[in-house]
Design a protein around this motif. Structure first.
Motif, PDB file in Angstrom:
ATOM      1  N   SER A   1      40.483  84.688  73.485  1.00 43.92           N
ATOM      2  CA  SER A   1      39.300  83.863  73.223  1.00 43.92           C
ATOM      3  C   SER A   1      39.059  83.685  71.734  1.00 43.92           C
ATOM      4  O   SER A   1      38.506  82.660  71.305  1.00 43.92           O
ATOM      5  N   ALA A   2      39.460  84.683  70.927  1.00 38.32           N
ATOM      6  CA  ALA A   2      39.241  84.635  69.483  1.00 38.32           C
ATOM      7  C   ALA A   2      40.053  85.738  68.828  1.00 38.32           C
ATOM      8  O   ALA A   2      40.470  86.704  69.478  1.00 38.32           O
ATOM      9  N   ALA A   3      40.265  85.583  67.526  1.00 35.50           N
ATOM     10  CA  ALA A   3      40.875  86.642  66.710  1.00 35.50           C
ATOM     11  C   ALA A   3      40.046  86.784  65.444  1.00 35.50           C
ATOM     12  O   ALA A   3      39.619  85.781  64.853  1.00 35.50           O
TER      13      ALA A   3
ATOM     14  N   ALA B   1      37.780  87.154  78.730  1.00 37.05           N
ATOM     15  CA  ALA B   1      37.099  87.396  77.451  1.00 37.05           C
ATOM     16  C   ALA B   1      37.816  88.496  76.679  1.00 37.05           C
ATOM     17  O   ALA B   1      37.329  89.618  76.550  1.00 37.05           O
ATOM     18  N   PHE B   2      39.021  88.171  76.189  1.00 39.73           N
ATOM     19  CA  PHE B   2      39.812  89.096  75.392  1.00 39.73           C
ATOM     20  C   PHE B   2      39.917  88.578  73.962  1.00 39.73           C
ATOM     21  O   PHE B   2      40.188  87.383  73.740  1.00 39.73           O
ATOM     22  N   GLY B   3      39.740  89.467  72.993  1.00 37.55           N
ATOM     23  CA  GLY B   3      39.945  89.128  71.591  1.00 37.55           C
ATOM     24  C   GLY B   3      40.804  90.179  70.934  1.00 37.55           C
ATOM     25  O   GLY B   3      40.973  91.283  71.450  1.00 37.55           O
ATOM     26  N   ALA B   4      41.379  89.844  69.772  1.00 39.56           N
ATOM     27  CA  ALA B   4      42.230  90.786  69.042  1.00 39.56           C
ATOM     28  C   ALA B   4      41.776  90.884  67.599  1.00 39.56           C
ATOM     29  O   ALA B   4      41.333  89.898  66.997  1.00 39.56           O
TER      30      ALA B   4
ATOM     31  N   PHE C   1      33.090  87.637  67.612  1.00 33.67           N
ATOM     32  CA  PHE C   1      33.593  87.749  68.988  1.00 33.67           C
ATOM     33  C   PHE C   1      32.496  87.412  69.999  1.00 33.67           C
ATOM     34  O   PHE C   1      32.739  86.692  70.979  1.00 33.67           O
ATOM     35  N   LEU C   2      31.299  87.916  69.781  1.00 35.22           N
ATOM     36  CA  LEU C   2      30.217  87.669  70.728  1.00 35.22           C
ATOM     37  C   LEU C   2      29.920  86.179  70.856  1.00 35.22           C
ATOM     38  O   LEU C   2      29.586  85.690  71.946  1.00 35.22           O
ATOM     39  N   ARG C   3      30.054  85.439  69.760  1.00 37.21           N
ATOM     40  CA  ARG C   3      29.819  83.992  69.804  1.00 37.21           C
ATOM     41  C   ARG C   3      30.887  83.251  70.599  1.00 37.21           C
ATOM     42  O   ARG C   3      30.620  82.191  71.164  1.00 37.21           O
ATOM     43  N   HIS C   4      32.087  83.820  70.636  1.00 37.05           N
ATOM     44  CA  HIS C   4      33.204  83.073  71.219  1.00 37.05           C
ATOM     45  C   HIS C   4      33.679  83.614  72.566  1.00 37.05           C
ATOM     46  O   HIS C   4      34.515  82.970  73.198  1.00 37.05           O
ATOM     47  N   PHE C   5      33.170  84.746  72.992  1.00 40.97           N
ATOM     48  CA  PHE C   5      33.517  85.186  74.336  1.00 40.97           C
ATOM     49  C   PHE C   5      32.784  84.310  75.345  1.00 40.97           C
ATOM     50  O   PHE C   5      31.588  84.046  75.184  1.00 40.97           O
ATOM     51  N   PRO C   6      33.472  83.852  76.381  1.00 36.90           N
ATOM     52  CA  PRO C   6      32.801  83.036  77.392  1.00 36.90           C
ATOM     53  C   PRO C   6      31.728  83.834  78.120  1.00 36.90           C
ATOM     54  O   PRO C   6      31.864  85.044  78.312  1.00 36.90           O
TER      55      PRO C   6
END
Length: 310
Positions: A171-173, A132-135, A303-308
């Motif tokens: 997971s998302a940007a 669950a990493f985003g940038a 981000f919260l919606r797309h983190f597994p």
């Protein structure tokens, strides 16, 4: 380096600093748990880390600063972003990377990818969920975030180095004032030729002195490889883009408005829509009457919606 080139770079640096380091920059409500931790060999390969209070491994948002690839610092991370992430159990890392005046493309992008790998390698130590990493980031930091997000995984499973065996996938940007292409030829058509000749692009791609960046054929492969949109394929992560400008034509000669124009976002959205990947583009007009910091809170919600789920 001649005096004229030094003066150009100095002017560019001052412009970038003015955008990336507002006066009296507010700081998050608490200092980072870890500061200036090296993730590479260069002096600018360092990060700060705010660890969310959790008994379970937490998601991570990695902030990458802007500044035209020639200026800026991790200290400009939005306190709204950090505090909202921590409130929702998400840790935050803010990184520095090599300026293009120190090492041109692909160095800044490679540094961002290496930071992702380093943080994954040490996920257990830092109580992070490596899945669950985003940038996020603004301007140049947005471009790096998108480039990492769309690029094929740079992990080398056969490497003897445990760091380079780590995945670079996100997971998302979710970014601000981001350039979705750095190809001056595309920018000239998308925005205007003056923006396509922006000095930051010349420095990033090491265009030869006196050469027109729009016809510098030797640099064309670097333009293409350095543009996030070039690497977009099915299965890439969803994206949120916020622009602090209206989607109206930039004033003639105003390349700073041009290089941060919402057209970059809609250019990407058209391509992502065709692939069935979520891409949200918002401008300042979408936030009329909203409280300050709402775009950053929306970024955290994205981000919260797309983190597994753990």
């Amino acid at each position: 380096m001649n005096i004229r080139r030094l003066s150009i770079l100095a002017a560019l640096s001052l412009s970038a600093i003015a955008q990336s380091q507002p006066q009296n920059q507010p700081r998050p409500s608490r200092p980072p748990d870890l500061a200036n931790i090296p993730y590479g060999l260069h002096e600018r390969n360092v990060f700060d880390l705010w660890k969310a209070n959790s008994d379970k491994p937490t998601p991570l948002v990695i902030f990458i600063h802007g500044g035209g690839f020639v200026a800026g610092d991790k200290n400009v991370v939005s306190p709204v972003l950090v505090d909202a992430c921590l409130q929702h159990g998400v840790s935050v890392a803010a990184i520095n990377y090599r300026y293009s005046t120190q090492a041109p493309y692909p160095a800044p992008m490679q540094d961002g990818a290496r930071a992702v790998q380093f943080l994954r390698l040490h996920a257990r130590e830092y109580n992070l969920n490596p899945k669950a990493f985003g940038a996020t980031g603004g301007s140049a930091g947005a471009g790096i975030s998108l480039w990492i997000g769309f690029h094929d995984d740079m992990a080398d499973p056969a490497s003897d180095d445990p760091l380079t065996r780590q995945s670079t996938r996100l997971s998302a940007a979710a970014v601000t004032n981001g350039q979705t292409t750095y190809d001056p030829r595309v920018i000239a058509k998308l925005i205007n030729p003056e923006t396509g000749r922006h000095a930051a692009l010349r420095t990033l791609f090491a265009v030869k002195q006196g050469e027109d960046s729009l016809s510098a054929a030797e640099a064309f492969p670097r333009y293409e490889d350095g543009s996030a949109v070039t690497h977009l394929t099915a299965g890439d992560p969803p994206v949120f883009l916020f622009y602090s400008r209206s989607n109206t034509p930039p004033p003639a000669g105003d390349i700073e408005t041009g290089i941060h124009h919402p057209r970059f976002g809609y250019f990407l959205k058209e391509k992502m829509d065709k692939l069935g990947i979520e891409c949200i583009v918002k401008t300042k007009d979408d936030y009329q009457g909203q409280p300050p910091g709402q775009p950053q809170r929306d970024i955290v919600d994205f981000f919260l919606r797309h983190f597994p789920m753990p």
